[in-house]
Motif scaffolding. Structure first.
Motif, mmCIF file in Angstrom:
data_model
loop_
_atom_site.group_PDB
_atom_site.id
_atom_site.type_symbol
_atom_site.label_atom_id
_atom_site.label_comp_id
_atom_site.label_asym_id
_atom_site.label_seq_id
_atom_site.Cartn_x
_atom_site.Cartn_y
_atom_site.Cartn_z
ATOM 1 N N THR A 192 0.855 -1.174 0.000
ATOM 2 C CA THR A 192 0.000 0.000 0.000
ATOM 3 C C THR A 192 0.895 1.230 0.000
ATOM 4 O O THR A 192 2.093 1.150 -0.255
ATOM 5 N N TYR A 193 0.328 2.396 0.254
ATOM 6 C CA TYR A 193 1.107 3.627 0.258
ATOM 7 C C TYR A 193 2.292 3.541 1.223
ATOM 8 O O TYR A 193 2.262 2.818 2.214
ATOM 9 N N ASN A 194 3.309 4.308 0.906
ATOM 10 C CA ASN A 194 4.497 4.417 1.755
ATOM 11 C C ASN A 194 5.256 3.105 1.865
ATOM 12 O O ASN A 194 5.948 2.855 2.848
ATOM 13 N N ASP A 195 5.094 2.261 0.838
ATOM 14 C CA ASP A 195 5.867 1.023 0.751
ATOM 15 C C ASP A 195 5.609 0.061 1.902
ATOM 16 O O ASP A 195 6.516 -0.655 2.348
ATOM 17 N N VAL A 196 4.382 0.000 2.396
ATOM 18 C CA VAL A 196 4.029 -0.916 3.477
ATOM 19 C C VAL A 196 3.467 -2.204 2.875
ATOM 20 O O VAL A 196 2.455 -2.167 2.171
ATOM 21 N N PRO A 197 4.100 -3.366 3.113
ATOM 22 C CA PRO A 197 3.587 -4.622 2.548
ATOM 23 C C PRO A 197 2.277 -5.022 3.210
ATOM 24 O O PRO A 197 2.143 -4.972 4.434
ATOM 25 N N MET A 198 1.301 -5.413 2.390
ATOM 26 C CA MET A 198 -0.030 -5.735 2.900
ATOM 27 C C MET A 198 -0.544 -7.095 2.457
ATOM 28 O O MET A 198 -1.599 -7.527 2.911
ATOM 29 N N GLU A 199 0.186 -7.761 1.571
ATOM 30 C CA GLU A 199 -0.266 -9.084 1.151
ATOM 31 C C GLU A 199 0.900 -9.883 0.595
ATOM 32 O O GLU A 199 1.676 -9.385 -0.216
ATOM 33 N N LEU A 200 1.012 -11.113 1.070
ATOM 34 C CA LEU A 200 1.901 -12.099 0.461
ATOM 35 C C LEU A 200 0.996 -13.132 -0.190
ATOM 36 O O LEU A 200 0.122 -13.705 0.463
ATOM 37 N N ARG A 201 1.188 -13.333 -1.494
ATOM 38 C CA ARG A 201 0.321 -14.266 -2.223
ATOM 39 C C ARG A 201 1.185 -15.247 -3.010
ATOM 40 O O ARG A 201 2.123 -14.860 -3.697
ATOM 41 N N ARG A 202 0.847 -16.525 -2.905
ATOM 42 C CA ARG A 202 1.533 -17.545 -3.677
ATOM 43 C C ARG A 202 0.499 -18.287 -4.512
ATOM 44 O O ARG A 202 -0.435 -18.879 -3.970
ATOM 45 N N GLY A 203 0.689 -18.241 -5.826
ATOM 46 C CA GLY A 203 -0.256 -18.871 -6.728
ATOM 47 C C GLY A 203 0.393 -19.940 -7.576
ATOM 48 O O GLY A 203 1.565 -19.836 -7.946
ATOM 49 N N LEU A 204 -0.373 -20.982 -7.854
ATOM 50 C CA LEU A 204 0.054 -22.039 -8.768
ATOM 51 C C LEU A 204 -0.913 -22.044 -9.951
ATOM 52 O O LEU A 204 -2.135 -22.145 -9.765
ATOM 53 N N TYR A 205 -0.365 -21.946 -11.169
ATOM 54 C CA TYR A 205 -1.178 -21.774 -12.364
ATOM 55 C C TYR A 205 -0.973 -22.951 -13.322
ATOM 56 O O TYR A 205 0.155 -23.311 -13.647
ATOM 57 N N ARG A 206 -2.085 -23.503 -13.783
ATOM 58 C CA ARG A 206 -2.014 -24.515 -14.833
ATOM 59 C C ARG A 206 -1.613 -23.857 -16.140
ATOM 60 O O ARG A 206 -2.086 -22.776 -16.481
ATOM 61 N N THR A 207 -0.755 -24.527 -16.874
ATOM 62 C CA THR A 207 -0.323 -23.976 -18.152
ATOM 63 C C THR A 207 -0.595 -24.929 -19.310
ATOM 64 O O THR A 207 -0.079 -24.731 -20.413
ATOM 65 N N ASP A 208 -1.419 -25.964 -19.057
ATOM 66 C CA ASP A 208 -1.745 -26.878 -20.151
ATOM 67 C C ASP A 208 -2.767 -26.267 -21.105
ATOM 68 O O ASP A 208 -2.801 -26.606 -22.294
ATOM 69 N N THR A 209 -3.594 -25.341 -20.595
ATOM 70 C CA THR A 209 -4.596 -24.691 -21.449
ATOM 71 C C THR A 209 -4.480 -23.167 -21.401
ATOM 72 O O THR A 209 -5.216 -22.470 -22.082
ATOM 73 N N HIS A 210 -3.576 -22.646 -20.564
ATOM 74 C CA HIS A 210 -3.391 -21.207 -20.411
ATOM 75 C C HIS A 210 -1.909 -20.859 -20.526
ATOM 76 O O HIS A 210 -1.046 -21.727 -20.384
ATOM 77 N N HIS A 211 -1.634 -19.605 -20.753
ATOM 78 C CA HIS A 211 -0.255 -19.136 -20.794
ATOM 79 C C HIS A 211 -0.170 -17.755 -20.164
ATOM 80 O O HIS A 211 -1.167 -17.042 -20.040
ATOM 81 N N TYR A 212 1.019 -17.395 -19.761
ATOM 82 C CA TYR A 212 1.275 -16.103 -19.143
ATOM 83 C C TYR A 212 1.639 -15.090 -20.221
ATOM 84 O O TYR A 212 2.503 -15.327 -21.048
ATOM 85 N N ARG A 213 0.937 -13.953 -20.213
ATOM 86 C CA ARG A 213 1.220 -12.897 -21.196
ATOM 87 C C ARG A 213 1.471 -11.585 -20.464
ATOM 88 O O ARG A 213 0.648 -11.141 -19.672
ATOM 89 N N ASN A 214 2.611 -11.000 -20.745
ATOM 90 C CA ASN A 214 2.962 -9.717 -20.131
ATOM 91 C C ASN A 214 3.313 -8.739 -21.232
ATOM 92 O O ASN A 214 4.157 -9.026 -22.080
ATOM 93 N N GLU A 215 2.662 -7.586 -21.224
ATOM 94 C CA GLU A 215 2.928 -6.564 -22.224
ATOM 95 C C GLU A 215 3.980 -5.600 -21.671
ATOM 96 O O GLU A 215 3.792 -5.020 -20.600
ATOM 97 N N LEU A 216 5.069 -5.444 -22.380
ATOM 98 C CA LEU A 216 6.171 -4.597 -21.944
ATOM 99 C C LEU A 216 6.175 -3.319 -22.765
ATOM 100 O O LEU A 216 6.187 -3.357 -23.995
ATOM 101 N N ASN A 217 6.176 -2.196 -22.064
ATOM 102 C CA ASN A 217 6.206 -0.890 -22.738
ATOM 103 C C ASN A 217 7.540 -0.210 -22.502
ATOM 104 O O ASN A 217 8.119 -0.349 -21.449
#
Length: 266
Positions: free
Chosen positions: A241-266
């Motif tokens: 959140t504001y002022n660089d205070v950590p408010m959530e640690l999240r760990r996710g596991l994603y299937r990639t047999d039918t999905h893929h990760y897409r990141n748009e870089l500008n």
């Protein structure tokens, strides 16, 4: 391992221009910040303090100029930067509003998991667990807490078209999220971060993610309806959140047999 840092907003507020110190190392020069940066910092302080809530209008440029005793142009430049960082949203003829995750065009999507074919439909969420516990040393370190402090731990599965696709574990500091229940998470139809804003006054403004490839263990494979040992994309996210205070640690596991990760870089 891939490491991604998302900048949604500044990691700190600007202080007044420092004066030279007699104790400064020889040859060192003080860091000076432009006036508009100092005004930007003051506006951020008000956002952090909750003076203006997500979705609410902030005072006009004229009113802010009078408040801070600076020119309207200086305020406009400060707000331009806040808008570029998605912390506020300008609406022509209406004013400037605090950005919110509840609005479609300013929702932050950290990991873009998209189907290999067709359009991504809405996710169906299944809350497996939501309970308060004592923070482990690892979780406490990430959230800048003490080992044993209260945290809320949430586990859920996100499915698309009835197929379980994402298994997530989240840890939230106990005090800011006091009262969070599985029923709240299950009933809320919008983004989880919008719920955090509306119900707990916590707004995530930036995040860091670490990405690696892993193999599904027996429990993970069962929850995601796939064979044990199948490849998964592991994503660890730390949101601030504001002022660089950590408010959530999240760990996710994603299937990639039918999905893929897409990141748009500008």
């Amino acid at each position: 391992m891939s490491y991604i840092r998302y900048h949604w907003g500044p990691s700190h507020t600007m202080a007044a221009t420092p004066a030279p110190s007699a104790d400064s190392p020889e040859g060192a020069t003080p860091a000076f910040s432009p006036l508009y940066q100092q005004i930007k910092g003051l506006i951020l302080q008000s956002l952090q303090a909750g003076e203006w809530k997500p979705g609410e209008a902030i005072p006009s440029e004229m009113d802010l100029a009078a408040r801070f005793r600076v020119s309207q142009g200086t305020v406009r430049k400060a707000i331009d930067e806040l808008a570029a960082e998605n912390l506020v949203v300008r609406r022509q003829g209406k004013g400037t509003f605090v950005a919110t995750h509840a609005e479609q065009h300013v929702r932050y999507r950290f990991l873009k998991l998209v189907p290999d074919t067709g359009e991504a439909g809405p996710a169906q969420r299944s809350i497996l667990e939501c309970r308060r516990q004592r923070a482990s040393a690892e979780v406490a370190r990430a959230l800048q807490l003490r080992t044993g402090d209260s945290v809320v731990q949430v586990r859920r599965v996100l499915s698309f078209s009835g197929v379980p696709t994402i298994l997530e574990d989240m840890w939230l500091p106990g005090n800011p999220f006091k009262g969070l229940t599985a029923e709240q998470l299950d009933a809320h139809q919008g983004p989880t971060y919008a719920l955090f804003e509306l119900e707990f006054g916590v707004r995530m403004v930036r995040a860091e993610e670490k990405i690696r490839a892993v193999a599904a263990d027996a429990q993970q494979a069962t929850l995601l309806a796939m064979p044990e040992g199948a490849p998964l994309l592991s994503v660890e996210r730390l949101s601030y959140t504001y002022n660089d205070v950590p408010m959530e640690l999240r760990r996710g596991l994603y299937r990639t047999d039918t999905h893929h990760y897409r990141n748009e870089l500008n």
